[in-house]
Design an enzyme around this catalytic site. Structure first.
Site, short mmCIF file in Angstrom:
data_model
loop_
_atom_site.label_atom_id
_atom_site.label_comp_id
_atom_site.label_asym_id
_atom_site.label_seq_id
_atom_site.Cartn_x
_atom_site.Cartn_y
_atom_site.Cartn_z
N HIS A 175 -2.67 -0.73 -3.48
CA HIS A 175 -3.83 0.12 -3.27
C HIS A 175 -3.70 1.41 -4.08
O HIS A 175 -3.20 2.42 -3.59
CB HIS A 175 -4.00 0.45 -1.78
CG HIS A 175 -4.25 -0.75 -0.93
ND1 HIS A 175 -3.93 -0.79 0.42
CD2 HIS A 175 -4.79 -1.96 -1.22
CE1 HIS A 175 -4.27 -1.98 0.90
NE2 HIS A 175 -4.78 -2.70 -0.07
N SER A 179 0.85 -1.19 0.00
CA SER A 179 0.00 0.00 0.00
C SER A 179 0.89 1.24 0.00
O SER A 179 1.67 1.42 -0.93
CB SER A 179 -0.94 -0.02 1.21
OG SER A 179 -1.89 1.04 1.12
N THR A 180 0.80 2.08 1.02
CA THR A 180 1.56 3.32 1.05
C THR A 180 3.06 3.06 0.88
O THR A 180 3.65 2.30 1.62
CB THR A 180 1.33 4.06 2.38
OG1 THR A 180 -0.06 4.13 2.64
CG2 THR A 180 1.92 5.46 2.33
N MET A 214 -0.15 1.11 5.09
CA MET A 214 -0.96 1.47 6.26
C MET A 214 -2.04 0.41 6.49
O MET A 214 -2.59 -0.15 5.55
CB MET A 214 -1.61 2.83 5.99
CG MET A 214 -2.46 3.36 7.13
SD MET A 214 -1.51 3.83 8.57
CE MET A 214 -0.53 5.18 7.88
N ASP A 235 -4.45 -4.79 5.87
CA ASP A 235 -4.85 -5.59 4.72
C ASP A 235 -3.73 -6.53 4.31
O ASP A 235 -2.58 -6.11 4.14
CB ASP A 235 -5.21 -4.67 3.54
CG ASP A 235 -5.83 -5.43 2.38
OD1 ASP A 235 -6.53 -6.44 2.64
OD2 ASP A 235 -5.62 -5.03 1.21
#
Length: 354
Positions: A200, A174-175, A294, A297
């Site tokens: 994401h 993600s991030t 973050m 998930d």
């Protein structure tokens, strides 16, 4: 309560600056410490207010957003959220901003109306809060790093992989993941088993991102298409807005299924959905990799993979932009190996031989 997240808004529109200030000020954990019309004026504000997060438009007078971002990361690395009308359809400028170190991108509504902005109110607040938690030292290092060599995987190792065509590699991030995934894929050999990737990213970004990766990797990198067969030497990026699942047919072998079922962990695509599907279809004949991001998930899905005998790898805290997803997976006992980002390519190759 503790210290608030200090935000500086940079946008040439007075209306947008006011709307963003109203939105962010609604959250008790956020304080808008200033706003400015362009990056030149912002330099003084940076020294004065020392913001934790900056929201940045891309089209502004005197200095464009990308130029400012590049200079900012070199001198005063600060978490940046791009909020721009040019952040649409995975535009090249948005991807470039992410490569330069921007944490995330928000598409500015085409209609400059208060109601239009409030439709994305929650998205803006969540992304600003996430940005305030990133490891900026590592982000700056990754954004500026050039791969010194793409030959870390030896020819002998590549030869050993020829028979591993039935294995599956699943990666979630993600991030900070755009840079992390690039740094991994650019160092992998061309003849690996199929790789499935969830990142994401908003709808429209993944196609451009995949094309960009394909131009610099030995592997063929593409946005996944529903129903296509997994092929050796290919890495498939889940499209924004769709879950990606591994399926298996007795006649055709492994293939990709894309679904628009509800978000999981607030995400679609979701890393958990991918990892769970890989466990169902490939059992222990797979490798799971969880990277910077973050939230949680992918943690439960990686635990499923691990408990079914798959080899699982997590990025370490030092090299993670946000140590959320890997940390949660480790807490669950879902991880066999915790390693720095730069060691990931060889770790994946070695895992294929286990």
């Amino acid at each position: 309560m503790g210290n608030k997240i200090k935000v500086l808004i940079i946008d040439d529109s007075a209306l947008v600056r006011e709307l963003l200030k109203r939105i962010l000020s609604k959250d008790q954990e956020i304080e808008v410490v200033g706003s400015t019309v362009d990056p030149i004026y912002a330099i003084k504000k940076l020294k004065e207010f020392k913001p934790d997060v900056i929201t940045l438009d891309l089209e502004m007078p005197r200095m464009d957003g990308l130029t400012f971002l590049r200079k900012l990361m070199a001198v005063i690395p600060t978490p940046v959220i791009i909020i721009s009308s040019r952040a649409e359809k995975g535009s090249e400028i948005s991807l470039k901003a992410l490569e330069l170190g921007a944490i995330d991108v928000v598409l500015k509504p085409s209609a400059m109306l208060q109601s239009s902005f409030f439709d994305i109110e929650e998205e803006i607040i969540i992304k600003v809060k996430s940005a305030a938690k990133v490891n900026m030292t590592e982000l700056r290092k990754q954004a500026r790093k050039k791969i010194a060599s793409r030959n870390e995987v030896t020819p002998a190792t590549i030869q050993l992989l020829q028979s591993n065509t039935d294995k599956i590699i699943a990666i979630g991030a993600s991030t900070g993941g755009t840079v992390a995934i690039r740094s991994i894929l650019e160092q992998l050999p061309a003849n690996l088993p199929g790789i499935l990737i969830v990142l994401h990213m908003p709808v429209g970004f993944t196609s451009s991102y995949a094309e960009s990766l394909n131009a610099s990797c030995r592997l063929t990198v593409k946005e996944a298409v529903n129903g296509e067969l997994l092929r050796k030497g290919f890495a498939y990026i889940a499209p924004g807005g769709k879950h990606i699942l591994l399926k298996k047919s007795h006649q055709k072998g492994y293939f990709i299924s894309l679904e628009e079922t509800p978000p999981v962990n607030r995400h679609r695509p979701s890393v958990d959905v991918l990892f769970s599907s890989v466990t169902r279809e490939a059992k222990n004949n797979c490798i799971g990799v969880i990277l910077t991001g973050m939230g949680n998930d992918g943690a439960n899905g990686l635990k499923e993979m691990h408990d079914n005998g798959a080899w699982t790898i997590a990025q370490d805290e030092k090299t993670s932009i946000v140590y959320g997803m890997p940390k949660q997976a480790i807490k669950l006992g879902a991880v066999d190996e915790v390693i720095p980002l730069q060691e990931m390519p060889n770790a994946i190759v070695q895992a294929l031989q286990k």
